[in-house]
Design a protein around this motif. Sequence first.
Motif, mmCIF file in Angstrom:
data_model
loop_
_atom_site.group_PDB
_atom_site.id
_atom_site.type_symbol
_atom_site.label_atom_id
_atom_site.label_comp_id
_atom_site.label_asym_id
_atom_site.label_seq_id
_atom_site.Cartn_x
_atom_site.Cartn_y
_atom_site.Cartn_z
ATOM 1 N N THR A 123 -3.035 -6.280 -2.288
ATOM 2 C CA THR A 123 -3.382 -5.715 -1.612
ATOM 3 C C THR A 123 -4.625 -6.145 -0.396
ATOM 4 O O THR A 123 -4.248 -6.316 0.725
ATOM 5 C CB THR A 123 -3.669 -4.404 -1.479
ATOM 6 O OG1 THR A 123 -2.921 -3.727 -2.180
ATOM 7 C CG2 THR A 123 -4.357 -3.503 -0.337
ATOM 8 N N LYS A 152 -0.671 -0.908 -9.677
ATOM 9 C CA LYS A 152 -1.801 0.069 -8.178
ATOM 10 C C LYS A 152 -2.890 0.748 -9.455
ATOM 11 O O LYS A 152 -3.195 1.132 -10.418
ATOM 12 C CB LYS A 152 -0.880 0.907 -8.135
ATOM 13 C CG LYS A 152 -0.555 1.947 -8.670
ATOM 14 C CD LYS A 152 0.187 2.938 -6.948
ATOM 15 C CE LYS A 152 0.338 3.980 -7.446
ATOM 16 N NZ LYS A 152 1.751 4.546 -6.560
ATOM 17 N N ASP A 153 -4.603 0.632 -8.555
ATOM 18 C CA ASP A 153 -5.452 1.922 -8.932
ATOM 19 C C ASP A 153 -5.209 2.476 -8.153
ATOM 20 O O ASP A 153 -4.454 3.024 -7.636
ATOM 21 C CB ASP A 153 -6.578 0.593 -8.721
ATOM 22 C CG ASP A 153 -6.909 0.449 -7.665
ATOM 23 O OD1 ASP A 153 -6.007 0.995 -6.389
ATOM 24 O OD2 ASP A 153 -7.922 -0.393 -7.093
ATOM 25 N N LYS A 154 -6.513 3.417 -8.191
ATOM 26 C CA LYS A 154 -7.011 4.906 -7.967
ATOM 27 C C LYS A 154 -6.834 5.254 -6.321
ATOM 28 O O LYS A 154 -6.260 6.054 -5.920
ATOM 29 C CB LYS A 154 -7.439 6.019 -8.871
ATOM 30 C CG LYS A 154 -8.549 4.987 -7.984
ATOM 31 C CD LYS A 154 -10.479 5.931 -9.005
ATOM 32 C CE LYS A 154 -11.264 4.826 -8.832
ATOM 33 N NZ LYS A 154 -11.648 4.502 -7.195
ATOM 34 N N ASP A 155 -7.150 3.707 -5.731
ATOM 35 C CA ASP A 155 -6.831 3.156 -4.246
ATOM 36 C C ASP A 155 -5.959 3.495 -4.028
ATOM 37 O O ASP A 155 -5.790 2.658 -2.906
ATOM 38 C CB ASP A 155 -7.852 2.893 -4.041
ATOM 39 C CG ASP A 155 -9.320 3.301 -4.642
ATOM 40 O OD1 ASP A 155 -9.738 4.468 -4.826
ATOM 41 O OD2 ASP A 155 -9.913 2.887 -5.192
ATOM 42 N N ASP A 156 -4.458 3.060 -4.897
ATOM 43 C CA ASP A 156 -3.544 2.364 -4.048
ATOM 44 C C ASP A 156 -3.066 1.395 -3.705
ATOM 45 O O ASP A 156 -2.224 0.641 -3.498
ATOM 46 C CB ASP A 156 -2.425 3.648 -3.592
ATOM 47 C CG ASP A 156 -1.935 4.930 -3.714
ATOM 48 O OD1 ASP A 156 -1.787 4.660 -4.859
ATOM 49 O OD2 ASP A 156 -1.604 5.796 -2.835
ATOM 50 N N LYS A 157 -3.876 0.022 -4.095
ATOM 51 C CA LYS A 157 -4.465 -1.204 -3.781
ATOM 52 C C LYS A 157 -3.133 -1.183 -4.935
ATOM 53 O O LYS A 157 -3.698 -0.793 -6.412
ATOM 54 C CB LYS A 157 -5.245 -1.968 -4.249
ATOM 55 C CG LYS A 157 -6.573 -1.188 -3.210
ATOM 56 C CD LYS A 157 -8.162 -2.013 -2.777
ATOM 57 C CE LYS A 157 -8.830 -1.562 -2.151
ATOM 58 N NZ LYS A 157 -9.920 -2.572 -1.840
ATOM 59 N N SER A 159 0.798 -0.802 -0.277
ATOM 60 C CA SER A 159 0.410 -0.278 0.085
ATOM 61 C C SER A 159 0.843 1.530 -0.455
ATOM 62 O O SER A 159 0.430 2.432 -0.551
ATOM 63 C CB SER A 159 -0.743 -0.607 0.700
ATOM 64 O OG SER A 159 -0.508 -0.316 2.552
#
Length: 322
Positions: free
Chosen positions: A81, A289-294, A43
């Motif tokens: 994550t 990673k995605d926009k939520d930092d996953k 994360s």
Amino acid sequence: MKKRVLCVLLTITLLTGCSNSSDAIIPYEDSLNLHQNNLVNLSNIQRGDLFAKDLTVISKDFNSPKDNNLNSLSSLLINVTDQETIYSNNVHERLYPASITKIATALVVLKHADLTETVTISKNASNITEAGAKLCGFKEGDQIVLKDLLTSLLVYSGNDAGIAIAEHVAGSVSAFADMMNEEVRKIGAVHTNFLNPHGLHDDDHYTTGYDLYLIFNELLQYQEFLDIIKLGEYTLTYKDNSGKEVKKEFSSTDRYLTGAANVPKGITVLGGKTGTTFKAGSCLILASKDKDDKVYISLVLKADSSDNLFYQMTYLLELISK
């Protein structure tokens, strides 16, 4: 597509290192112990705050519902994550990894070698004659810092860099392959048998998609690895056998990093490793990673072309971009 957490694994077959070795069965609980404290929570990946946490386990008989957009022999998408499997197909089938092998080479180097050491290129490393083998073009007697060799191996996929690394770290290719197999089995990749550091074809050099996930996931603990695999291009400076400075420009084999392939909106590609041989087909393992930092690990093995490989990988990334 609905996400699933798959934590059902009854047994793991332990290979002893030879392709014709007898198998031993490890109970489920013991197989999980192989992974304990070896997997990563990413994360905070940009800060490098990586630490071991948990494992996504995929049962041997599980496959996601068939998706006609994913026609490679094996493919995988895992939310690291949250330890969730989003897509899985044939991840326990024995396959040839081609140059994705080089991630295991990187693992051995990062665990056992000093990246500041200088490596002298041998005659063996400078004389790979296999047709189609990608080479950095190093000459016998060239002097190259080990970190630069590792970067050339992972970014440009130079097979001569792999031989040079193996000989420097272990004394020979075969001894280095023994180290590779030992290290990957420590993290549970027990259906793998590596014979070389680069992935040029050998019928007895094989792995599975799931084992590659385990190896790649382990490597994401190493900031040095993350710093290398994110590079779209690289300038290498070294000295030849006369002491003269040489510079070479290398581009990544990862189309996402060079801009030759478009990344879906909301997704950041952190880097990965490609591989291609006639028998392995076109292959890619990727961290993103995605926009939520996953953070996610995605894998496509044995696509029928490089174009189709990146089409399928983009399709997998789109599953997490929505």
